[in-house]
Design an enzyme around this catalytic site. Sequence first.
Site, PDB file in Angstrom:
ATOM      1  N   HIS A 192       0.861  -1.185   0.000  1.00 12.38           N
ATOM      2  CA  HIS A 192       0.000   0.000   0.000  1.00 12.38           C
ATOM      3  C   HIS A 192       0.908   1.250   0.000  1.00 12.38           C
ATOM      4  O   HIS A 192       2.022   1.195   0.528  1.00 12.38           O
ATOM      5  CB  HIS A 192      -0.879  -0.068   1.270  1.00 12.38           C
ATOM      6  CG  HIS A 192      -1.816   1.074   1.413  1.00 12.38           C
ATOM      7  ND1 HIS A 192      -1.441   2.260   2.006  1.00 12.38           N
ATOM      8  CD2 HIS A 192      -3.103   1.226   1.027  1.00 12.38           C
ATOM      9  CE1 HIS A 192      -2.465   3.090   1.973  1.00 12.38           C
ATOM     10  NE2 HIS A 192      -3.485   2.485   1.394  1.00 12.38           N
ATOM     11  N   PRO A 193       0.440   2.377  -0.546  1.00 11.02           N
ATOM     12  CA  PRO A 193       1.330   3.556  -0.661  1.00 11.02           C
ATOM     13  C   PRO A 193       1.968   4.067   0.636  1.00 11.02           C
ATOM     14  O   PRO A 193       3.038   4.672   0.581  1.00 11.02           O
ATOM     15  CB  PRO A 193       0.409   4.621  -1.261  1.00 11.02           C
ATOM     16  CG  PRO A 193      -0.614   3.843  -2.005  1.00 11.02           C
ATOM     17  CD  PRO A 193      -0.831   2.567  -1.249  1.00 11.02           C
ATOM     18  N   VAL A 194       1.352   3.856   1.788  1.00 14.64           N
ATOM     19  CA  VAL A 194       2.032   4.338   3.006  1.00 14.64           C
ATOM     20  C   VAL A 194       3.149   3.394   3.444  1.00 14.64           C
ATOM     21  O   VAL A 194       3.952   3.756   4.308  1.00 14.64           O
ATOM     22  CB  VAL A 194       1.081   4.587   4.204  1.00 14.64           C
ATOM     23  CG1 VAL A 194       0.108   5.698   3.910  1.00 14.64           C
ATOM     24  CG2 VAL A 194       0.374   3.318   4.643  1.00 14.64           C
ATOM     25  N   LYS A 195       3.212   2.212   2.870  1.00 12.28           N
ATOM     26  CA  LYS A 195       4.249   1.252   3.273  1.00 12.28           C
ATOM     27  C   LYS A 195       5.606   1.664   2.676  1.00 12.28           C
ATOM     28  O   LYS A 195       5.685   2.576   1.864  1.00 12.28           O
ATOM     29  CB  LYS A 195       3.852  -0.156   2.830  1.00 12.28           C
ATOM     30  CG  LYS A 195       2.506  -0.623   3.398  1.00 12.28           C
ATOM     31  CD  LYS A 195       2.494  -0.637   4.897  1.00 12.28           C
ATOM     32  CE  LYS A 195       1.300  -1.306   5.539  1.00 12.28           C
ATOM     33  NZ  LYS A 195      -0.024  -0.811   5.160  1.00 12.28           N
ATOM     34  N   THR A 196       6.657   0.939   3.062  1.00  7.21           N
ATOM     35  CA  THR A 196       8.012   1.365   2.682  1.00  7.21           C
ATOM     36  C   THR A 196       8.221   1.364   1.173  1.00  7.21           C
ATOM     37  O   THR A 196       8.863   2.256   0.620  1.00  7.21           O
ATOM     38  CB  THR A 196       9.045   0.462   3.386  1.00  7.21           C
ATOM     39  OG1 THR A 196       8.825   0.575   4.782  1.00  7.21           O
ATOM     40  CG2 THR A 196      10.469   0.879   3.072  1.00  7.21           C
TER      41      THR A 196
END
Length: 398
Positions: A192-196
């Site tokens: 997901h975009p908030v992940k690294t």
Amino acid sequence: MGELAINGGEPVRKEKIYYGCQWIDAQDVEAVVHTLVGDLITCGPKVKELDRLLEKMCETKHAVAVSNGTAALHCACIAAGIGPGDEVITTPLTFAASANCALYCGAKPVFADVEPDTYNIDPKSIERLITDRTKAIVAVDYTGQAVRIREIREICDKYNLILIEDAAHSIGTKYDGKPIGGLADITTFSFHPVKTVTAGEGGAILTNDDELYHKIMLACNHGIERDEEFMEEAPHEGMWYYEQVSLGYNYRITDFQAALLISQLGKLEKFKKRRAEIVEAYNEAFANIPEIIVQKEIPESDTCRHLYIIQLDLDKLNCTRREFFDAMSAEGIQPQIHYVPVYWFPYYKRLGYTKGLCPNAEQIYAGMMSIPLYPKMTDEDVQDTIAAVTKIVEAYRK
Ligand SMILES: Cc1ncc(COP(=O)(O)O)c(C=O)c1O
């Protein structure tokens, strides 16, 4: 340090920053476009390339990229043979998917408490909750820090349980020098975009076990078997022939997402380094602020940190967590809370879960918030975040 912005003072910064944000550069865009204009935009070579890359990076025999981290957890539970009547132990301090995956399979999530200082699932709490029905443990590397894998592995071996590591937060982390991915029976990632690293939406399932791998492949692709050796009614009629041998799902990822992720994975070490620099700057600044408690690291974990949590010591402050949160927001630094204990949600309440189940998790939840941590942050962004925390602590200090 001046009047708080929430009371009409000058904010630390005018342009808001958020707790997380992806890093997408020209190289990523080019990789996606190149695949998009190619012949195969799904079920093509980029997905296979991504699987092989994950296997290499995570030193794991098999990797299967899928549509998201929740799908990855669902497939992991299916492959583990989790079903009605089974119990699956997990942490309440996580995104709901870590527990929902047990419910998808008709099993019961059982919540073990977390350690008060690392915020990760407590092996002692796990062991106390084991019954004849316990089938698996879904251990979450919360904020990117590895769980106590050795201790949890010992429990799994002792009671014959399957260990699923929900590594949605922890790609790039190492435990005892080994990359997360091949240390549990099954490991799952989220992109997901908030992940690294991100694929827009995406996930992956990793295992060293051939049998589990086979089940994972079936689970994420309609239960379709293409290998003659495993077909039930072979000999087949021709190249086109396949069999649906179980009930699976369409959890496939596209090739253009895979292309993005391959490009992102090339920057993982750079991202990890920048995240570590920011963590160090925060740790140093907050070491001098007794009202702020920071997460403890275990020495086994060489952490690629996804989230930075501050825990407010509310006994030392004249404010609530909500007031502190809103004050941060007004200063131009938008925090977030990770997470409301899963069993507090109405859906879980209706299933019979009640507050008070995991006192440590509830106590941590009461004072916590995630402050910005992402590689694109400038040094000024980091200093603004520290300034906002410091300003608010000074305003509310008892
Ligand atoms: C710990 C954890 N597990 C699972 C997931 C689910 O991943 P996804 O959003 O890719 O479905 C998330 C995502 O937020 C997560 O934080």
